[in-house]
Design a protein around this motif. Structure first.
Motif, PDB file in Angstrom:
ATOM      1  N   TYR A 419      53.007  29.493  27.227  1.00  0.00           N
ATOM      2  CA  TYR A 419      53.675  30.121  28.372  1.00  0.00           C
ATOM      3  C   TYR A 419      52.879  31.283  28.967  1.00  0.00           C
ATOM      4  N   ASP A 421      50.138  31.394  30.752  1.00  0.00           N
ATOM      5  CA  ASP A 421      49.744  31.229  32.161  1.00  0.00           C
ATOM      6  C   ASP A 421      50.905  31.550  33.094  1.00  0.00           C
ATOM      7  N   GLN A 422      52.090  31.094  32.754  1.00  0.00           N
ATOM      8  CA  GLN A 422      53.262  31.379  33.581  1.00  0.00           C
ATOM      9  C   GLN A 422      53.587  32.871  33.592  1.00  0.00           C
ATOM     10  N   LEU A 423      53.405  33.498  32.426  1.00  0.00           N
ATOM     11  CA  LEU A 423      53.666  34.933  32.351  1.00  0.00           C
ATOM     12  C   LEU A 423      52.673  35.704  33.211  1.00  0.00           C
ATOM     13  N   GLU A 424      51.407  35.294  33.175  1.00  0.00           N
ATOM     14  CA  GLU A 424      50.379  35.962  33.979  1.00  0.00           C
ATOM     15  C   GLU A 424      50.679  35.843  35.470  1.00  0.00           C
ATOM     16  N   SER A 425      51.171  34.666  35.865  1.00  0.00           N
ATOM     17  CA  SER A 425      51.464  34.466  37.284  1.00  0.00           C
ATOM     18  C   SER A 425      52.599  35.376  37.759  1.00  0.00           C
ATOM     19  N   GLN A 426      53.477  35.745  36.832  1.00  0.00           N
ATOM     20  CA  GLN A 426      54.593  36.627  37.182  1.00  0.00           C
ATOM     21  C   GLN A 426      54.108  38.027  37.549  1.00  0.00           C
ATOM     22  N   GLU A 428      50.791  38.787  38.763  1.00  0.00           N
ATOM     23  CA  GLU A 428      49.532  38.763  39.510  1.00  0.00           C
ATOM     24  C   GLU A 428      49.455  39.881  40.541  1.00  0.00           C
TER      25      GLU A 428
END
Length: 601
Positions: A419, A421-426, A428
């Motif tokens: 997860y 990658d999804q956390l990083e996108s949150q 950005e």
């Protein structure tokens, strides 16, 4: 040749010192040494080094003074076990302890010490458990009995236990047993034992009552003192904080919040205060629980299990209930109130600074209690450090840095890897600095908002004489026609007024007890309640007279001869007590208070 030997002397001395500081050097049996190894003990404590060889060498009586947490149980437990005749099932050793918790603790430790002995049976005898079950265990054969005085006396009376052939009797925590009023019980119990037995008395302090019992039951006892009589362990730092009486709880909260890793025992004088403080801590989100005499044995066991496993961060306790607390990792002792007996402070502070670790004992006091600090200093042989309560900003900083340390030291859970990658996108669109701020604000904001609006707790003003100023602000001072002749001191009168008036936490302040009368303060909002309650109030069969003082600058000089003769009464009256509105029964003598404490066992 002589020159060469001179070089060897320091080497031989070092080797000798290393050998002497081992359990092997004390003369212990192989079975006990194996148990010591199993428990991970590396070297004996000072009290063990000084007492064990003497107790193993020849039959003798002994008085040993050492602080709680210095290894006293092993100091008397090892020699006791080694002196037991395993071929006989008769009771040969008796240990008397003040509380159920301590009784069970000693029993469990003795069983660990004797794990490599066959056919050695140790039985715990205490109130609050089935006397039938305990009788069955005794009947099977108990070479060693560990007991509280109340239950032991009962079982002797019922002919369940025979101590007519014991060789050794041990009085553990003797000062506390006597403080709880067990002197007569001990006398009666020992009257059933042989005069030829040896008595070993272990105590943290040496009040005159302990000296009396040593004189009565012992013959030329060997005396061992670790440190000085009644002194506190040097591993404990002693601090006190002066606050207004009504700020006591909020002051304690600040001390707790300023120490995020705190693992503490909080001491209160009464069961009622203990329960209230614990409930209030829980309501405020702290991990806390209470232990006192009104809890069942099962409830007390559950509380202590939670505390030992650190599921509970703070244990709020009365002095009596805390006698069974034996936890090496306690970081702080918080004296929410000073004890009635100054010597009891030594027992309280001994809950921390154990097993060579550092500890802190904090005392929350009002201005009028500074003199008590001086008395405690003389008894424990150490000085207190006067400290200011931490400010809201200081607490917020400590909590923030503590949270950062916890995050930094947290072991990564790689189950979240899918997860990431999804956390990083949150995040950005958020800078590293803002991300850090947002992350820590989740926890930090709660403390910040609380202390941002919290009232400032300042030390009450003092004049040059160290006494409080003449102005009582939002308090009213009352005269009451009871005093020392009625069996009160300032602490017991304060407790009586608090429970009788039911005004809440620390509402009664500035209690000043004279021979036949006293003074006390209450908040102005409670004046009418005080007047109404004492309008027709009887104590010891006579009327109690309570009036607002006319001169706030004096402690009673303006009242001589003004009152009716009631306040000069001896207080005997009919002996009938009439306490209204939930006031507690109180005998004029200190013995009544002691009797109540004994019944908890």
């Amino acid at each position: 040749m002589m020159l060469r030997l001179s070089y060897l002397k320091p080497i031989f001395a070092a080797i000798f010192k290393i050998y002497m500081n081992t359990f092997e050097s004390l003369g212990l049996s192989q079975e006990i040494l194996e148990a010591v190894k199993d428990m991970g003990f590396e070297s004996p404590s000072e009290v063990q080094e000084k007492t064990i060889p003497i107790l193993l060498e020849e039959p003798t009586d002994m008085v040993a003074l050492a602080q709680t947490g210095t290894g006293k149980t092993a100091a008397f437990g090892f020699p006791l076990i080694q002196n037991i005749d395993l071929n006989s099932k008769s009771t040969q050793g008796l240990i008397l302890s003040p509380t159920r918790e301590l009784c069970l603790q000693i029993t469990n430790e003795l069983k660990s010490y004797a794990k490599h002995y066959k056919n050695l049976n140790t039985v715990a005898v205490y109130g609050g458990a089935s006397i039938t079950d305990q009788a069955k265990q005794i009947k099977k054969g108990a070479q060693i009995i560990v007991a509280t005085p109340g239950r032991m006396k009962d079982m002797i009376r019922r002919n369940i236990i025979d101590i007519s052939k014991i060789d050794i009797c041990i009085l553990d925590e003797a000062d506390e047993m006597l403080n709880m009023g067990f002197f007569e019980d001990i006398k009666e119990i020992l009257s059933h034992s042989p005069a030829t037995k040896n008595t070993w008395l272990f105590s943290a302090t040496m009040p005159k009552e302990v000296a009396q019992i040593a004189k009565k039951f012992m013959q030329n006892p060997k005396e061992i003192t670790i440190g000085k009589k009644n002194v506190s362990t040097k591993n404990v730092t002693h601090e006190y904080f002066i606050v207004a009486g009504r700020d006591r709880y909020n002051a304690m909260k600040r001390l707790v919040d300023a120490n995020p890793d705190i693992y503490a025992v909080v001491f209160c004088r009464t069961k009622r205060d203990t329960q209230k403080v614990a409930e209030r801590l829980i309501e405020d989100g702290y991990s806390a629980s209470a232990i006192h005499g009104d809890l069942s044995q099962n409830q007390r066991d559950l509380v202590m299990k939670s505390f030992r496993s650190k599921s509970i961060q703070m244990l709020v306790a009365t002095d009596v209930a805390a006698r069974g607390i034996d936890v090496d990792d306690i970081t702080h002792v918080i004296n929410y109130q000073l004890p009635d007996e100054i010597e009891t402070y030594t027992h309280r502070s001994g809950r921390t600074g154990r097993a060579g670790k550092e500890g802190t004992s904090m005392v929350i006091i009002t201005k009028s209690e500074i003199r008590k600090i001086k008395q405690v200093e003389r008894i424990i042989g150490q000085s207190f450090v006067a400290k200011e309560l931490p400010t809201g900003d200081e607490i917020c900083k400590v909590q923030l840095l503590h949270l950062a340390k916890e995050v930094h030291n947290t072991e990564i859970n790689h189950d979240i890897d899918p997860y990431v990658d999804q956390l990083e996108s949150q995040f950005e669109d958020i800078s590293k600095e803002d991300l850090i701020k947002k992350f820590f604000s989740v926890e930090f904001t709660r403390f910040h908002n609380y202390y941002k609006n919290a009232p400032k707790l300042t030390k009450p003003s003092e004049d040059r004489g160290g006494k409080s100023s003449a102005s009582y602000g939002d308090e009213t001072r009352f005269f009451i026609n009871v005093g020392e002749k009625d069996g009160f001191n300032w602490m017991s009168l304060k407790d009586f007024l608090k429970e009788t008036l039911d005004l809440g936490r620390d509402a009664v302040a500035r209690v000043d007890v004279k021979n036949t009368f006293s003074f006390f303060n209450v908040p102005n909002d409670d004046v009418e309640k005080v007047k109404a309650l004492f309008e027709d109030f009887k104590l010891f069969g006579r009327h109690v007279n309570v009036e607002i003082t006319k001169d706030k600058k004096k402690s009673g000089g303006g009242f001589k001869g003004k009152r009716s003769g009631k306040r000069h009464s001896s207080g005997k009256g009919s002996g009938k007590r009439d306490f209204k509105s939930g006031g507690r029964n109180r005998d004029r003598s200190v013995n009544k208070s002691i009797e109540r404490r004994r019944k908890k066992q």
